[in-house]
Design a protein around this motif. Sequence first.
Motif, PDB file in Angstrom:
ATOM      1  N   VAL A  99      42.769  33.179  47.063  1.00  0.00           N
ATOM      2  CA  VAL A  99      43.500  32.929  45.821  1.00  0.00           C
ATOM      3  C   VAL A  99      43.236  34.087  44.859  1.00  0.00           C
ATOM      4  O   VAL A  99      42.071  34.392  44.570  1.00  0.00           O
ATOM      5  N   PRO A 100      44.272  34.757  44.345  1.00  0.00           N
ATOM      6  CA  PRO A 100      44.044  35.882  43.423  1.00  0.00           C
ATOM      7  C   PRO A 100      43.261  35.425  42.191  1.00  0.00           C
ATOM      8  O   PRO A 100      43.661  34.456  41.520  1.00  0.00           O
ATOM      9  N   PRO A 101      42.149  36.059  41.865  1.00  0.00           N
ATOM     10  CA  PRO A 101      41.348  35.627  40.702  1.00  0.00           C
ATOM     11  C   PRO A 101      42.134  35.586  39.403  1.00  0.00           C
ATOM     12  O   PRO A 101      41.959  34.669  38.595  1.00  0.00           O
ATOM     13  N   ALA A 102      43.023  36.565  39.175  1.00  0.00           N
ATOM     14  CA  ALA A 102      43.802  36.570  37.932  1.00  0.00           C
ATOM     15  C   ALA A 102      44.732  35.370  37.856  1.00  0.00           C
ATOM     16  O   ALA A 102      44.950  34.803  36.781  1.00  0.00           O
ATOM     17  N   ALA A 103      45.282  34.963  38.990  1.00  0.00           N
ATOM     18  CA  ALA A 103      46.177  33.801  39.008  1.00  0.00           C
ATOM     19  C   ALA A 103      45.404  32.523  38.745  1.00  0.00           C
ATOM     20  O   ALA A 103      45.961  31.542  38.237  1.00  0.00           O
ATOM     21  N   MET A 104      44.121  32.503  39.069  1.00  0.00           N
ATOM     22  CA  MET A 104      43.321  31.283  38.969  1.00  0.00           C
ATOM     23  C   MET A 104      42.788  31.029  37.567  1.00  0.00           C
ATOM     24  O   MET A 104      42.361  29.913  37.259  1.00  0.00           O
ATOM     25  N   LEU A 105      42.837  32.038  36.687  1.00  0.00           N
ATOM     26  CA  LEU A 105      42.224  31.896  35.369  1.00  0.00           C
ATOM     27  C   LEU A 105      42.802  30.721  34.581  1.00  0.00           C
ATOM     28  O   LEU A 105      42.065  29.908  34.013  1.00  0.00           O
ATOM     29  N   GLU A 106      44.128  30.637  34.508  1.00  0.00           N
ATOM     30  CA  GLU A 106      44.771  29.564  33.739  1.00  0.00           C
ATOM     31  C   GLU A 106      44.444  28.198  34.328  1.00  0.00           C
ATOM     32  O   GLU A 106      44.178  27.235  33.603  1.00  0.00           O
ATOM     33  N   ALA A 107      44.419  28.106  35.660  1.00  0.00           N
ATOM     34  CA  ALA A 107      44.103  26.831  36.310  1.00  0.00           C
ATOM     35  C   ALA A 107      42.662  26.432  36.050  1.00  0.00           C
ATOM     36  O   ALA A 107      42.364  25.240  35.862  1.00  0.00           O
ATOM     37  N   LEU A 108      41.742  27.389  36.036  1.00  0.00           N
ATOM     38  CA  LEU A 108      40.340  27.073  35.764  1.00  0.00           C
ATOM     39  C   LEU A 108      40.174  26.506  34.364  1.00  0.00           C
ATOM     40  O   LEU A 108      39.413  25.555  34.152  1.00  0.00           O
ATOM     41  N   ARG A 109      40.895  27.075  33.386  1.00  0.00           N
ATOM     42  CA  ARG A 109      40.822  26.540  32.020  1.00  0.00           C
ATOM     43  C   ARG A 109      41.369  25.121  31.957  1.00  0.00           C
ATOM     44  O   ARG A 109      40.816  24.256  31.276  1.00  0.00           O
ATOM     45  N   ALA A 110      42.465  24.884  32.668  1.00  0.00           N
ATOM     46  CA  ALA A 110      43.066  23.550  32.661  1.00  0.00           C
ATOM     47  C   ALA A 110      42.152  22.541  33.349  1.00  0.00           C
ATOM     48  O   ALA A 110      41.999  21.413  32.881  1.00  0.00           O
ATOM     49  N   LEU A 111      41.537  22.916  34.462  1.00  0.00           N
ATOM     50  CA  LEU A 111      40.617  22.015  35.149  1.00  0.00           C
ATOM     51  C   LEU A 111      39.404  21.711  34.284  1.00  0.00           C
ATOM     52  O   LEU A 111      38.886  20.589  34.281  1.00  0.00           O
TER      53      LEU A 111
END
Length: 361
Positions: A75-87
């Motif tokens: 999973v691209p780390p940059a793509a995961m940033l927004e999802a990590l904040r939401a989680l």
Amino acid sequence: MSLHAALAAFLWLGTGSPGNAQTAPTAEATIAEEQLLGAADEEDRAQALLPFTRAHSASGTVAGSLAESTAAVGVPPAAMLEALRALDGAPGPRQPQDGNAFFVRWEQTYSIEDRPIGVGRVLWAELRTADGSTVAIHRFRPREGGEQFFRTSGEAATPPAIALPLDEVNVTSRFGRRSDPLARFSAFGPVAGEAMGGPLPNPRAARQAAAAARRKNRFFSGFAPRILMHEGVDLAVPRGTPVYAASEGVVVGARPNGGYGNWVRVDHADGVATAYGHLSRFAPRIKPGVRVARGELLGFSGNTGRSTGPHLHFEVIADGQPVDPLTHAGMAQLAGTDLERFAKQVAAEERERESESVTTD
């Protein structure tokens, strides 16, 4: 005759052999025609050269941090940033533990050479703990508002930019137009003797009280109750209740301020500010120019200024205009057709995941 046909005939006549007038148009004529008018399949050719989007899925178990674990499975780390904040903002397991299972579906745009373009977008992320509890977020765009992550219940996963400043909230007066409670009390409050709830001392006093009541009613009969714009909400709390900053920002006011009593104002990002009134006292370091974090102590509730009892007056100002703090600080909740569309999307995504699992098994 069409333009294409006329040009083809012209080129055929100009390039054909004199000894064979029926010769088909040459390759050179065809190329010239396409240069002038474009090929018949030009749109299809251009479409084939456009960037395209491809969806990917990955799953695994947490080892270390969730960010590191998702990156390890592609999973691209940059793509995961927004999802990590939401989680992190969604109810459920806040700190993933080693051994927790996760699933991520994301999409990535590619060039015709199959090279990634830009940052990928996570569409769906899920975290499951050892005891079986699960928190999942899905990207969705309501009819009104921007695209964001929602929990499967339809509640927004990302916390609001402005929170409420108290641990427990009991709203006694909402945002909007209302009659002035202090003016109403002074104008229509009980006359002497009636406030005690007992009989008047003698008939003469009763007649005097009745006459006074008639005069008061005549005086106010031509006036409507005084209506004011309540530019915030009143939150009932005992005196001395801690009041916290609704978001990160800079204190621009901390002083007695007329009817607000002891008052604090904090300026936040994007033209948003919050104000807190009727405080009994300020927290020790709170003064203009001090930067505060979200949730930092600003002071303690009280009954200072123009107040009918201990409470906190809380305002949110956006671009210089007061807005309803309860709306601004509330978590978005899908409803109606938006909720129906979202439920169908989630169901379709889960079916697709199940079919992929069967295919790969």
